[in-house]
Design a protein around this motif. Structure first.
Motif, short mmCIF file in Angstrom:
data_model
loop_
_atom_site.label_atom_id
_atom_site.label_comp_id
_atom_site.label_asym_id
_atom_site.label_seq_id
_atom_site.Cartn_x
_atom_site.Cartn_y
_atom_site.Cartn_z
N ARG A 49 -16.65 15.51 37.58
CA ARG A 49 -15.66 16.45 37.06
C ARG A 49 -15.85 17.85 37.63
N TYR A 50 -17.08 18.17 37.92
CA TYR A 50 -17.34 19.50 38.47
C TYR A 50 -16.65 19.64 39.83
N PHE A 51 -16.83 18.66 40.67
CA PHE A 51 -16.20 18.73 41.98
C PHE A 51 -14.68 18.70 41.84
N GLU A 52 -14.20 17.92 40.89
CA GLU A 52 -12.76 17.91 40.63
C GLU A 52 -12.29 19.29 40.22
N ALA A 53 -13.06 19.92 39.32
CA ALA A 53 -12.67 21.24 38.81
C ALA A 53 -12.60 22.28 39.92
N LEU A 54 -13.41 22.09 40.93
CA LEU A 54 -13.40 23.03 42.05
C LEU A 54 -12.23 22.78 42.99
N GLY A 55 -11.56 21.67 42.80
CA GLY A 55 -10.40 21.38 43.63
C GLY A 55 -10.67 20.45 44.80
N ILE A 56 -11.84 19.84 44.82
CA ILE A 56 -12.11 18.86 45.87
C ILE A 56 -11.35 17.59 45.51
N PRO A 57 -10.47 17.12 46.39
CA PRO A 57 -9.65 15.95 46.06
C PRO A 57 -10.53 14.73 45.79
N PRO A 58 -10.31 14.08 44.67
CA PRO A 58 -11.10 12.88 44.33
C PRO A 58 -11.06 11.84 45.44
N ALA A 59 -9.92 11.78 46.13
CA ALA A 59 -9.80 10.78 47.18
C ALA A 59 -10.76 11.04 48.33
N SER A 60 -11.22 12.28 48.45
CA SER A 60 -12.13 12.57 49.55
C SER A 60 -13.59 12.38 49.16
N MET A 61 -13.81 12.06 47.88
CA MET A 61 -15.19 11.88 47.43
C MET A 61 -15.53 10.41 47.28
N ARG A 62 -16.81 10.12 47.52
CA ARG A 62 -17.27 8.75 47.35
C ARG A 62 -18.52 8.79 46.50
N LEU A 63 -18.45 8.10 45.37
CA LEU A 63 -19.61 8.05 44.47
C LEU A 63 -20.38 6.77 44.72
N LEU A 64 -21.63 6.92 45.15
CA LEU A 64 -22.49 5.76 45.42
C LEU A 64 -23.44 5.55 44.25
N LEU A 65 -23.63 4.30 43.91
CA LEU A 65 -24.42 3.98 42.74
C LEU A 65 -25.39 2.84 43.04
N ASN A 66 -26.59 2.97 42.49
CA ASN A 66 -27.56 1.89 42.69
C ASN A 66 -28.58 1.94 41.54
N SER A 67 -29.38 0.91 41.43
CA SER A 67 -30.47 0.92 40.46
C SER A 67 -31.79 0.73 41.19
N MET A 68 -32.77 1.55 40.83
CA MET A 68 -34.08 1.47 41.46
C MET A 68 -35.04 0.60 40.66
N GLY A 69 -34.55 0.01 39.55
CA GLY A 69 -35.42 -0.81 38.73
C GLY A 69 -36.42 0.03 37.95
#
Length: 431
Positions: free
Chosen positions: A149-169
């Motif tokens: 949401r922070y990046f969204e609030a700054l006006g960075i288009p969501p389409a240009s962002m990629r959220l990567l997710l993983n678990s380290m156990g």
RNA sequence: GUGGGUGUAGCUCAGUUGGUUAGAGCGUCGGACUGUGGCUCCGAAGGUCGCGGGUUCGAGUCCCGUCAUCCACCCCA
């Protein structure tokens, strides 16, 4: 003398400095809505805080720290990141006593001794939040959503962002997996770069980070922790994903996402952006660190957080064409004319400022014409012309720079006249 | 730590095969009948050509060194 900022540092002049404040204001406002409170920890700590927290085998500790001995013979290190200090402070002040939850955020410079390049400085700024004492998957989802949401609030288009997710156990499943990867690396070391070959012992998982094409190829066949998570970690991970999906925040699972700090357990994440960062791509990232507090000798306390880089965020904003709002440097310019008593002009400017109006005046004895140019450049909507003729009868000329309309107003009524013209939005500081 | 590019006015840059007092645009300052802006026009200020050494009759222009900076590797924000 050498009148140059040290390598890897930069002076932030008006344009950048204003962007900086915009990033901070935006963060303060947003983070407060989630209940995070500000915390300021020292810019330097006992070296041990970082070596133990971040991990002896990490690049940060191995080669990037600004470490020196102070005059008392203590080993001191300029903070290379924020989490270690915040967790240390939380432990020192017992902020999570008896299972209390603590929600904190910080902002400020970090220091790492590296060769500077695009999006990488020796002194760089981060903003981060830490949520301590929270073990539930909703906590993970909250922290990630704040970052998004922070990046969204700054006006960075969501389409240009990629959220990567993983678990380290966690302790239940990571050690065994780590051993498997180490064995895999030893087995296939012929196809890996020298560096990765060495990684088998100290930090095998980092081989996933290597950009060497050969290594990427080999590591593509390495066992994935995703397939080896214990039941509790697997359940946690899928719950986090569910919560995120529920918020409509798009994420990509990246089973090879390995972050460079040893303290992470379970959830790790990173937000990347494709344009503007040179060869870098992460503008923010973080994860869970359920063992960190214990590492410092405290009670078992789960926690997680993120950090985002100011420089990179700004680069991403520029690449996306986002403009940083800049306030006008003056709303009213008080111009003096040949023969005007300086004291009176000065007093008018002060009265405006006291009334909450951004007012500017000449301090260089410049011509009226030059003052008008200056007023224009500063973005002033009005110019108060305090000429001898006006002042003699206790008045002043008020020119609207947009309409070019000029009206005479009483000298002591300038502030209220301007206030009315500006829509009555200024506040009176002095009754 | 390693590799490559670049270092000329406040900013962005041009400077031909080395040849006399180093240029442009933007910005800054001043002016265009003398109390008034944004446009236009005119004019001015401002440069140890990163630094040191070398080659040469002569170097911003070639060579060496050095420093700085940018980009990339490593790794990360």
């Amino acid at each position: 003398m050498n009148a140059r900022a040290p390598k890897g540092t930069a002076d932030m002049l008006s344009g950048v400095a204003q962007a900086w404040e915009h990033l901070q204001r935006t963060a303060q406002e947003l983070f407060a809505r989630y209940g995070y409170e500000p915390v300021y920890t020292p810019l330097f700590e006992h070296t041990e805080v970082f070596t133990r927290g971040i991990g002896e085998a990490t690049d940060i500790v191995l080669k990037e720290m600004y470490t020196f001995e102070d005059k008392g013979g203590r080993s001191i290190t300029l903070r290379p990141e924020g989490t270690a200090s915040v967790v240390r402070a939380a432990l020192e002040h017992n902020l999570t006593a008896n299972g209390t939850q603590a929600k904190l955020y910080y902002a400020g410079p970090m220091f790492r001794y590296e060769r500077p390049q695009k999006g990488r400085m020796r002194q760089f700024w981060q903003i981060g939040i830490e949520l301590l004492g929270a073990a539930e998957p909703t906590a993970d989802a909250e922290v990630i959503s704040v970052l998004w949401r922070y990046f969204e609030a700054l006006g960075i288009p969501p389409a240009s962002m990629r959220l990567l997710l993983n678990s380290m156990g966690d302790d239940a499943c990571r050690p065994a997996y780590r051993g498997k990867v180490a064995a895999f690396i030893r087995d296939r070391s012929g196809g890996l770069c020298e560096e990765c070959g060495r990684r088998a012992d100290a930090n095998p998982l980092r081989a996933f980070d290597c950009k060497n094409p050969a290594c990427v190829g080999v590591m593509a066949e390495a066992p994935l922790l995703r397939d080896e998570l214990c039941g509790a970690c697997a359940a946690h991970h899928s719950a986090v994903k569910e919560r995120l999906a529920g918020l409509g925040i798009p994420f990509v699972e990246d089973p090879r996402l390995v972050r460079g700090l040893d303290y992470y357990t379970r959830t790790v994440f990173e937000i990347q952006v494709e344009a503007g960062l040179g060869s870098q791509n992460a503008i923010g990232g973080g994860g869970r660190y359920d063992r960190l507090m214990q590492e410092y000798g405290g009670p078992a306390t789960p926690g997680l957080g993120f950090a985002l880089g100011f420089e990179r965020t700004l680069l991403a904003m520029q690449a996306a064409g986002v403009a940083v709002p800049a306030p006008p440097r003056a709303e009213v310019y008080v111009a003096r004319v040949e023969g005007s008593p300086d004291g009176t002009v000065f007093a008018i400017a002060q009265a405006l400022r006291d009334a909450g109006v951004a007012a500017e005046m000449d301090h260089q004895g410049r011509s009226l014409k030059a003052q008008f140019k200056q007023a224009d450049r500063l973005g002033a909507r009005f110019v108060v012309i305090a000429g001898p003729g006006e002042l003699e009868v206790g008045e002043v000329t008020l020119r609207d720079m947009g309409t070019k309309e000029e009206t005479r107003v009483p000298m002591d009524g300038v502030a209220s006249a301007v206030d009315t013209a500006l829509g009555g939005r200024s506040r009176t500081l002095h009754a």
